[in-house]
Design a protein around this motif. Structure first.
Motif, PDB file in Angstrom:
ATOM      1  N   VAL A 121       0.856  -1.187   0.000  1.00  0.00           N
ATOM      2  CA  VAL A 121       0.000   0.000   0.000  1.00  0.00           C
ATOM      3  C   VAL A 121       0.892   1.237   0.000  1.00  0.00           C
ATOM      4  O   VAL A 121       1.763   1.390   0.861  1.00  0.00           O
ATOM      5  N   ILE A 122       0.675   2.090  -0.976  1.00  0.00           N
ATOM      6  CA  ILE A 122       1.421   3.340  -1.094  1.00  0.00           C
ATOM      7  C   ILE A 122       0.453   4.470  -0.749  1.00  0.00           C
ATOM      8  O   ILE A 122      -0.568   4.638  -1.417  1.00  0.00           O
ATOM      9  N   ASP A 123       0.759   5.212   0.303  1.00  0.00           N
ATOM     10  CA  ASP A 123      -0.101   6.322   0.710  1.00  0.00           C
ATOM     11  C   ASP A 123       0.027   7.489  -0.258  1.00  0.00           C
ATOM     12  O   ASP A 123       1.029   7.609  -0.982  1.00  0.00           O
ATOM     13  N   GLU A 124      -0.967   8.361  -0.247  1.00  0.00           N
ATOM     14  CA  GLU A 124      -0.899   9.570  -1.063  1.00  0.00           C
ATOM     15  C   GLU A 124       0.380  10.333  -0.728  1.00  0.00           C
ATOM     16  O   GLU A 124       0.763  10.423   0.434  1.00  0.00           O
ATOM     17  N   ARG A 125       1.035  10.868  -1.757  1.00  0.00           N
ATOM     18  CA  ARG A 125       2.265  11.630  -1.568  1.00  0.00           C
ATOM     19  C   ARG A 125       2.257  12.852  -2.463  1.00  0.00           C
ATOM     20  O   ARG A 125       1.653  12.852  -3.535  1.00  0.00           O
ATOM     21  N   VAL A 126       2.978  13.854  -2.013  1.00  0.00           N
ATOM     22  CA  VAL A 126       3.220  15.044  -2.827  1.00  0.00           C
ATOM     23  C   VAL A 126       4.704  15.076  -3.139  1.00  0.00           C
ATOM     24  O   VAL A 126       5.541  14.978  -2.242  1.00  0.00           O
ATOM     25  N   TRP A 127       5.012  15.187  -4.437  1.00  0.00           N
ATOM     26  CA  TRP A 127       6.391  15.192  -4.917  1.00  0.00           C
ATOM     27  C   TRP A 127       6.770  16.570  -5.416  1.00  0.00           C
ATOM     28  O   TRP A 127       5.981  17.215  -6.112  1.00  0.00           O
ATOM     29  N   THR A 128       7.980  17.010  -5.087  1.00  0.00           N
ATOM     30  CA  THR A 128       8.475  18.245  -5.691  1.00  0.00           C
ATOM     31  C   THR A 128       8.823  17.947  -7.146  1.00  0.00           C
ATOM     32  O   THR A 128       9.097  16.801  -7.516  1.00  0.00           O
ATOM     33  N   VAL A 129       8.790  18.987  -7.982  1.00  0.00           N
ATOM     34  CA  VAL A 129       9.164  18.858  -9.389  1.00  0.00           C
ATOM     35  C   VAL A 129      10.404  19.721  -9.597  1.00  0.00           C
ATOM     36  O   VAL A 129      10.343  20.942  -9.450  1.00  0.00           O
ATOM     37  N   ARG A 130      11.541  19.088  -9.880  1.00  0.00           N
ATOM     38  CA  ARG A 130      12.804  19.815 -10.058  1.00  0.00           C
ATOM     39  C   ARG A 130      12.850  20.564 -11.381  1.00  0.00           C
ATOM     40  O   ARG A 130      13.436  21.633 -11.465  1.00  0.00           O
ATOM     41  N   GLU A 131      12.284  19.970 -12.426  1.00  0.00           N
ATOM     42  CA  GLU A 131      12.299  20.587 -13.748  1.00  0.00           C
ATOM     43  C   GLU A 131      10.999  20.258 -14.465  1.00  0.00           C
ATOM     44  O   GLU A 131      10.455  19.172 -14.291  1.00  0.00           O
ATOM     45  N   ALA A 132      10.550  21.181 -15.295  1.00  0.00           N
ATOM     46  CA  ALA A 132       9.403  20.951 -16.169  1.00  0.00           C
ATOM     47  C   ALA A 132       9.740  21.560 -17.523  1.00  0.00           C
ATOM     48  O   ALA A 132      10.064  22.738 -17.609  1.00  0.00           O
ATOM     49  N   ALA A 133       9.701  20.737 -18.574  1.00  0.00           N
ATOM     50  CA  ALA A 133      10.045  21.206 -19.922  1.00  0.00           C
ATOM     51  C   ALA A 133       8.971  20.739 -20.891  1.00  0.00           C
ATOM     52  O   ALA A 133       8.702  19.537 -20.996  1.00  0.00           O
ATOM     53  N   ARG A 134       8.378  21.683 -21.580  1.00  0.00           N
ATOM     54  CA  ARG A 134       7.305  21.360 -22.521  1.00  0.00           C
ATOM     55  C   ARG A 134       7.888  20.868 -23.842  1.00  0.00           C
ATOM     56  O   ARG A 134       8.852  21.407 -24.359  1.00  0.00           O
ATOM     57  N   ARG A 169       3.067  17.548 -24.679  1.00  0.00           N
ATOM     58  CA  ARG A 169       3.501  16.838 -23.477  1.00  0.00           C
ATOM     59  C   ARG A 169       4.454  17.729 -22.684  1.00  0.00           C
ATOM     60  O   ARG A 169       5.033  18.679 -23.219  1.00  0.00           O
ATOM     61  N   VAL A 170       4.613  17.419 -21.414  1.00  0.00           N
ATOM     62  CA  VAL A 170       5.586  18.129 -20.579  1.00  0.00           C
ATOM     63  C   VAL A 170       6.377  17.062 -19.808  1.00  0.00           C
ATOM     64  O   VAL A 170       5.804  16.088 -19.308  1.00  0.00           O
ATOM     65  N   HIS A 171       7.695  17.216 -19.788  1.00  0.00           N
ATOM     66  CA  HIS A 171       8.553  16.294 -19.045  1.00  0.00           C
ATOM     67  C   HIS A 171       8.780  16.871 -17.661  1.00  0.00           C
ATOM     68  O   HIS A 171       9.276  17.993 -17.523  1.00  0.00           O
ATOM     69  N   LEU A 172       8.406  16.097 -16.650  1.00  0.00           N
ATOM     70  CA  LEU A 172       8.541  16.518 -15.253  1.00  0.00           C
ATOM     71  C   LEU A 172       9.614  15.663 -14.594  1.00  0.00           C
ATOM     72  O   LEU A 172       9.476  14.440 -14.521  1.00  0.00           O
ATOM     73  N   ARG A 173      10.681  16.302 -14.112  1.00  0.00           N
ATOM     74  CA  ARG A 173      11.709  15.572 -13.366  1.00  0.00           C
ATOM     75  C   ARG A 173      11.376  15.708 -11.889  1.00  0.00           C
ATOM     76  O   ARG A 173      11.336  16.813 -11.339  1.00  0.00           O
ATOM     77  N   LEU A 174      11.127  14.569 -11.232  1.00  0.00           N
ATOM     78  CA  LEU A 174      10.729  14.582  -9.830  1.00  0.00           C
ATOM     79  C   LEU A 174      11.893  14.878  -8.909  1.00  0.00           C
ATOM     80  O   LEU A 174      13.023  14.431  -9.142  1.00  0.00           O
ATOM     81  N   GLY A 175      11.580  15.628  -7.860  1.00  0.00           N
ATOM     82  CA  GLY A 175      12.497  15.812  -6.741  1.00  0.00           C
ATOM     83  C   GLY A 175      12.109  14.795  -5.674  1.00  0.00           C
ATOM     84  O   GLY A 175      11.698  13.686  -5.983  1.00  0.00           O
ATOM     85  N   HIS A 176      12.195  15.212  -4.414  1.00  0.00           N
ATOM     86  CA  HIS A 176      11.851  14.335  -3.310  1.00  0.00           C
ATOM     87  C   HIS A 176      10.372  14.473  -2.948  1.00  0.00           C
ATOM     88  O   HIS A 176       9.747  15.484  -3.218  1.00  0.00           O
ATOM     89  N   SER A 177       9.842  13.436  -2.313  1.00  0.00           N
ATOM     90  CA  SER A 177       8.470  13.543  -1.808  1.00  0.00           C
ATOM     91  C   SER A 177       8.491  14.365  -0.526  1.00  0.00           C
ATOM     92  O   SER A 177       9.472  14.360   0.211  1.00  0.00           O
ATOM     93  N   LEU A 178       7.421  15.077  -0.292  1.00  0.00           N
ATOM     94  CA  LEU A 178       7.299  15.927   0.898  1.00  0.00           C
ATOM     95  C   LEU A 178       6.712  15.111   2.047  1.00  0.00           C
ATOM     96  O   LEU A 178       5.938  14.178   1.818  1.00  0.00           O
ATOM     97  N   PRO A 179       7.072  15.462   3.275  1.00  0.00           N
ATOM     98  CA  PRO A 179       6.542  14.716   4.437  1.00  0.00           C
ATOM     99  C   PRO A 179       5.040  14.912   4.591  1.00  0.00           C
ATOM    100  O   PRO A 179       4.459  15.810   4.113  1.00  0.00           O
TER     101      PRO A 179
END
Length: 91
Positions: A64-77, A81-91
């Motif tokens: 079971v994976i709980d809901e998470r919020v992830w930072t986005v380090r980069e977004a390039a259109r 489509r847009v490429h989103l590079r994930l950062g870390h998940s927030l607590p």
């Protein structure tokens, strides 16, 4: 692949992963490599930076994976489509 779908070859998200997301919506379905799925929404934090909220889900192995919020380090259109590079998940 539908325009409002993100395909991830793994059963989990992780920092550094690049997501190929639809550019015309902030709400989409995430299909994982183990055939599990979740809803995701691209939002803005208090400073205006993009964050990705991924709903909770269960992997094919039953984790079971709980809901998470992830930072986005980069977004390039790229076209519709847009490429989103994930950062870390927030607590």
């Amino acid at each position: 692949m539908s325009e409002h779908v993100i395909e991830v070859p793994y059963s989990h998200l992780h920092p550094g992963l690049i997501l190929d997301a639809p550019a015309d919506t902030d709400d989409f379905l995430v299909l994982f490599g183990d055939d599990s799925e979740s809803r995701a929404k691209l939002l803005r934090d208090d400073t205006g930076r993009p964050v990705l909220r991924l709903g909770g889900y269960m992997t094919a192995r039953g984790t079971v994976i709980d809901e998470r919020v992830w930072t986005v380090r980069e977004a390039a259109r790229h076209g519709n489509r847009v490429h989103l590079r994930l950062g870390h998940s927030l607590p």
